[in-house]
Design a protein around this motif. Structure first.
Motif, PDB file in Angstrom:
ATOM      1  N   VAL A 484     107.848 -18.749  40.138  1.00  0.00           N
ATOM      2  CA  VAL A 484     107.827 -19.495  38.879  1.00  0.00           C
ATOM      3  C   VAL A 484     107.552 -18.544  37.726  1.00  0.00           C
ATOM      4  O   VAL A 484     106.648 -17.695  37.800  1.00  0.00           O
ATOM      5  N   CYS A 485     108.323 -18.670  36.660  1.00  0.00           N
ATOM      6  CA  CYS A 485     108.142 -17.844  35.472  1.00  0.00           C
ATOM      7  C   CYS A 485     106.994 -18.390  34.616  1.00  0.00           C
ATOM      8  O   CYS A 485     106.649 -19.575  34.709  1.00  0.00           O
ATOM      9  N   PRO A 486     106.395 -17.555  33.772  1.00  0.00           N
ATOM     10  CA  PRO A 486     105.301 -18.018  32.913  1.00  0.00           C
ATOM     11  C   PRO A 486     105.748 -19.167  32.019  1.00  0.00           C
ATOM     12  O   PRO A 486     106.915 -19.269  31.635  1.00  0.00           O
ATOM     13  N   GLY A 488     106.579 -21.261  28.917  1.00  0.00           N
ATOM     14  CA  GLY A 488     107.101 -20.832  27.626  1.00  0.00           C
ATOM     15  C   GLY A 488     108.265 -19.878  27.736  1.00  0.00           C
ATOM     16  O   GLY A 488     108.955 -19.621  26.745  1.00  0.00           O
ATOM     17  N   ALA A 489     108.487 -19.303  28.954  1.00  0.00           N
ATOM     18  CA  ALA A 489     109.609 -18.368  29.105  1.00  0.00           C
ATOM     19  C   ALA A 489     110.938 -19.104  29.093  1.00  0.00           C
ATOM     20  O   ALA A 489     111.975 -18.538  28.723  1.00  0.00           O
ATOM     21  N   GLY A 490     110.915 -20.356  29.532  1.00  0.00           N
ATOM     22  CA  GLY A 490     112.141 -21.151  29.529  1.00  0.00           C
ATOM     23  C   GLY A 490     113.171 -20.689  30.523  1.00  0.00           C
ATOM     24  O   GLY A 490     114.364 -20.965  30.355  1.00  0.00           O
ATOM     25  N   ALA A 491     112.758 -19.969  31.536  1.00  0.00           N
ATOM     26  CA  ALA A 491     113.695 -19.437  32.529  1.00  0.00           C
ATOM     27  C   ALA A 491     113.524 -20.161  33.849  1.00  0.00           C
ATOM     28  O   ALA A 491     112.451 -20.679  34.177  1.00  0.00           O
ATOM     29  N   ALA A 492     114.612 -20.183  34.624  1.00  0.00           N
ATOM     30  CA  ALA A 492     114.562 -20.780  35.955  1.00  0.00           C
ATOM     31  C   ALA A 492     113.742 -19.887  36.883  1.00  0.00           C
ATOM     32  O   ALA A 492     113.552 -18.697  36.610  1.00  0.00           O
ATOM     33  N   PRO A 493     113.226 -20.440  37.967  1.00  0.00           N
ATOM     34  CA  PRO A 493     112.465 -19.613  38.916  1.00  0.00           C
ATOM     35  C   PRO A 493     113.291 -18.425  39.405  1.00  0.00           C
ATOM     36  O   PRO A 493     114.523 -18.489  39.527  1.00  0.00           O
ATOM     37  N   ILE A 494     112.612 -17.348  39.695  1.00  0.00           N
ATOM     38  CA  ILE A 494     113.252 -16.119  40.158  1.00  0.00           C
ATOM     39  C   ILE A 494     113.444 -16.194  41.671  1.00  0.00           C
ATOM     40  O   ILE A 494     112.509 -16.521  42.410  1.00  0.00           O
ATOM     41  N   ASP A 613     107.522  -8.557  34.860  1.00  0.00           N
ATOM     42  CA  ASP A 613     106.245  -9.212  34.623  1.00  0.00           C
ATOM     43  C   ASP A 613     105.848 -10.108  35.789  1.00  0.00           C
ATOM     44  O   ASP A 613     104.688 -10.167  36.183  1.00  0.00           O
ATOM     45  N   VAL A 614     106.824 -10.808  36.367  1.00  0.00           N
ATOM     46  CA  VAL A 614     106.526 -11.750  37.451  1.00  0.00           C
ATOM     47  C   VAL A 614     106.404 -11.031  38.798  1.00  0.00           C
ATOM     48  O   VAL A 614     105.435 -11.229  39.543  1.00  0.00           O
ATOM     49  N   VAL A 615     107.359 -10.187  39.113  1.00  0.00           N
ATOM     50  CA  VAL A 615     107.425  -9.585  40.450  1.00  0.00           C
ATOM     51  C   VAL A 615     106.252  -8.648  40.705  1.00  0.00           C
ATOM     52  O   VAL A 615     105.680  -8.636  41.808  1.00  0.00           O
ATOM     53  N   MET A 616     105.874  -7.872  39.707  1.00  0.00           N
ATOM     54  CA  MET A 616     104.803  -6.906  39.920  1.00  0.00           C
ATOM     55  C   MET A 616     103.427  -7.556  40.068  1.00  0.00           C
ATOM     56  O   MET A 616     102.463  -6.899  40.445  1.00  0.00           O
ATOM     57  N   LYS A 617     103.326  -8.833  39.782  1.00  0.00           N
ATOM     58  CA  LYS A 617     102.060  -9.532  39.950  1.00  0.00           C
ATOM     59  C   LYS A 617     101.947 -10.233  41.313  1.00  0.00           C
ATOM     60  O   LYS A 617     100.909 -10.813  41.624  1.00  0.00           O
ATOM     61  N   ILE A 618     103.009 -10.174  42.093  1.00  0.00           N
ATOM     62  CA  ILE A 618     102.958 -10.815  43.413  1.00  0.00           C
ATOM     63  C   ILE A 618     101.970 -10.069  44.292  1.00  0.00           C
ATOM     64  O   ILE A 618     102.064  -8.850  44.447  1.00  0.00           O
ATOM     65  N   PRO A 619     101.015 -10.762  44.897  1.00  0.00           N
ATOM     66  CA  PRO A 619      99.977 -10.072  45.677  1.00  0.00           C
ATOM     67  C   PRO A 619     100.527  -9.517  46.989  1.00  0.00           C
ATOM     68  O   PRO A 619     101.559  -9.941  47.492  1.00  0.00           O
ATOM     69  N   SER A 620      99.793  -8.584  47.541  1.00  0.00           N
ATOM     70  CA  SER A 620     100.175  -7.978  48.811  1.00  0.00           C
ATOM     71  C   SER A 620     100.018  -8.975  49.956  1.00  0.00           C
ATOM     72  O   SER A 620      99.160  -9.859  49.925  1.00  0.00           O
TER      73      SER A 620
END
Length: 632
Positions: A484-486, A488-494, A613-620
């Protein structure tokens, strides 16, 4: 955060984002795509090879990886010999003082002269294996010369071929049928000997007509067609003697009927019966005899188990619906066999009359052959491709490459070989409850060589899983999530490729390519006609989406990812990869006609920053390697 062999741990952090680097990435990407789409180079003639130096060139063209080389040496390299006891030279034996005569050892005392390690490695014979070859004649003299050269190439590498010759021009039941078949067999023998090989014609029947007695009483269902002929180990004496003498046996398509009469049968029945019979005979050979240290097969130096099945015909490989009639590159017989039949265009039957029959033959033979074996359907124009298949056991062009690269590849011609593997069933799982958690855990930990943090991993899967593509009994898997994108980004899920894993035992057997092709069909290739593969997923129906994933910068698998991704972005210790939805690219290309795509389309603005921004925050998903250090 993925690898087929090497772990890629993922710790939540946000590296700096550089807009200038992303622009360069887009320029490089679209410049590459434009050059591919606008390339109209005509394919080069395929392997017109006149001399001995082409054997070396064929080896170089194969370009084997380190894994390919290890696998080849494991099959053909010299077997380790038990250490020989040293025999001391008695003091009373005189030693020659003639400076002009070099000592050559004493056979009586068992003393051998020392040999240079390099010379010893050259003179040490390879361990010989066998291949089953079907020649679908007629061939003219030049074509037969090319085929014979290919057989000689294989023999130099330790693969002795067992040839079955069929000539479609010899009418069945004609008065001169037997003599015509014998003449064709001798013609092949002569062509082989002209190229320096030793060949032996086997003009009598080696197989018996009809199914094997136990086949009629076995209640077990089979997923392949039983051979219409069979053979017993004692029937293979002529083949065994020829191979033991270093000769290539060449057979006519004959069989003994129930009245012990020799009759002509379909060459496919002979090849299938030989595949089964040679595997059974090799198993019998390798069964140790009580009281003996070694099984009988080790004394011959020739393993009867067919390592390869080669179908050489004028028509080459199996036409593919995904490539407008050009050959399939790699076929997973377990999951694609029926679908290839359903999508076979009737217009191809004229140019490829034997394609489906040969496909059936490959499925039957590979069912009896070892899982590491493969079959190749190849044109007579490409003898050196047999070397590439033998050394690498991979298709000439990877089927998992982006479609744009396949379309512009000069190696992809009507004569490109089709590689066939027994393969594994491929299915798509949509929910966590459908997964076998222990097996998936074992797969991930063996592939990445890390310990899975199960509570955190399964909690994340329950919240964001999109689907999992599973190969076989969890021999491989591709895990895709919806990130899920942040707000306010208005983008579809990645659409994020969270894990791509294959068991070490299945790396190199085609499972990686089978998985990636299925992943393509479910994500960035969705919506295109050639993405309707029967993998239990969406079967080509729907809209394609961009696929994003990350990998450690030092991951050796990245080279493989670079070849299959649309673009990449380096971010410190990580590399962000993505594949653009192919339907959208084709739509934009059509909208702009011959103008091509610009370096940066409107729909692409800001997406790299969002992905990063989204992918690099995914936990290990892994437990820390050094728990004590982390706790301190």
């Amino acid at each position: 955060m993925l690898s087929s062999a090497v772990s890629s741990s993922a710790r939540a952090h946000r590296p700096a984002f550089h807009p200038s680097r992303s622009a360069q990435t887009f320029k490089a990407f679209y410049a590459t795509i434009r050059s591919l789409r606008q390339s109209h180079e005509s394919p080069e003639p395929d392997d017109v090879e006149p001399s001995e130096k082409d054997f070396i060139l064929a080896l170089l063209r194969a370009n084997p990886s380190s894994r390919d080389t290890k696998s080849f040496l494991a099959s053909f390299g010299p077997r380790p010999q038990p250490p020989q006891p040293l025999v001391a030279r008695p003091a009373e034996i005189p030693v020659t003082t003639d400076k002009d005569v070099a000592p050559v050892g004493d056979k009586t005392l068992g003393i051998k002269p020392s040999t240079s390690p390099v010379i010893a490695s050259i003179l040490n014979p390879v361990y010989q294996r066998t291949a089953l070859v079907k020649l679908q004649s007629p061939f003219n003299d030049r074509q037969l010369e090319s085929i014979a050269r290919g057989m000689v190439y294989l023999e130099k590498l330790g693969l002795l071929s067992v040839l079955v010759v069929e000539n479609d021009q010899v009418a069945r039941g004609s008065p001169r049928e037997r003599s015509a078949l014998s003449a064709e067999t001798m013609r092949v023998v002569d062509a082989l000997e002209k190229q320096g090989a030793r060949a032996r014609p086997v003009l009598g029947a080696v197989v018996r007509l009809g199914p094997k007695p136990e086949d009629t009483t076995s209640p077990e269902p089979r997923e392949f067609d039983l051979p219409e002929a069979h053979t017993f180990p004692s029937d293979l004496v002529h083949i065994r003697l020829a191979l033991r003498a270093g000769e290539i046996p060449v057979l006519s398509p004959l069989a003994l009927d129930s009245f012990c009469r020799t009759v002509r049968v379909n060459a496919n029945d002979v090849v299938a019966a030989l595949a089964r019979g040679m595997v059974e005979a090799a198993a019998h050979d390798n069964t140790p005899v009580p009281g003996e240290e070694q099984p009988p097969a080790s004394q011959d130096g020739v393993d009867l188990t067919p390592l390869r099945l080669m179908i050489i015909a004028r028509e080459g490989g199996v036409p593919s619906y995904a490539r407008h009639g050009l050959p399939h590159l790699l076929v997973n017989l377990t999951s694609e066999y029926q679908y290839i039949h359903e999508t076979f265009d009737p217009r191809w039957r004229t140019a490829h009359p034997k394609a489906l029959a040969n496909l059936k033959l490959a499925r039957t033979c590979l069912a009896y052959m070892p899982p590491t074996s493969s079959a190749v359907m190849v044109s007579h124009r490409s003898p050196s491709s047999l070397i590439g298949n033998l050394i690498t056991n991979r298709p000439a062009v990877s089927s998992s490459l982006p479609h744009a690269l396949l379309q512009g590849n000069r190696k992809l011609t009507p004569d490109t070989p089709t590689l066939l593997r027994r393969g594994l069933p491929v299915r798509v799982v949509r929910t966590v409850d459908e997964l076998d958690k222990p097996k998936l855990k074992t797969l991930l930990e063996q592939s990445f060589r890390r310990e899975l943090d199960e509570p955190a991993f399964w909690a994340r899967m329950a919240a964001s899983l999109d689907f999992v593509i599973v190969a076989g009994d969890y021999a491989g898997a591709a895990i895709v999530t919806r990130e899920v994108c942040p707000s306010g980004a208005g983008a579809a899920p990645i659409t994020y490729l969270d894990k791509f894993a294959v068991l070490p035992a299945h790396q190199g057997d085609g499972t990686v390519d089978f998985l990636w092709v299925a992943l393509h069909d479910e994500t960035y290739g969705l919506g295109l006609p050639f993405s309707a593969n029967p993998n239990g997923g969406k079967e080509g129906k729907g809209a394609g989406c961009d696929l994003v994933w990350r990998s450690r910068a030092d991951n050796p698998v990245n080279k493989w990812y670079f070849e299959r991704s649309t673009g990449h972005l380096r971010q410190g210790d990580w590399v962000l990869f993505w594949c653009d939805a192919e339907v959208r690219l084709k739509t934009e290309e059509g909208r702009r006609a011959n103008a091509g795509l610009s370096y940066l389309e409107q729909w692409e603005e800001g997406r790299l920053g969002l992905w990063n921004d989204v992918v690099m925050k995914i936990p290990s998903s892994w437990k820390p390697k050094d728990v004590k250090k982390v706790e301190s």
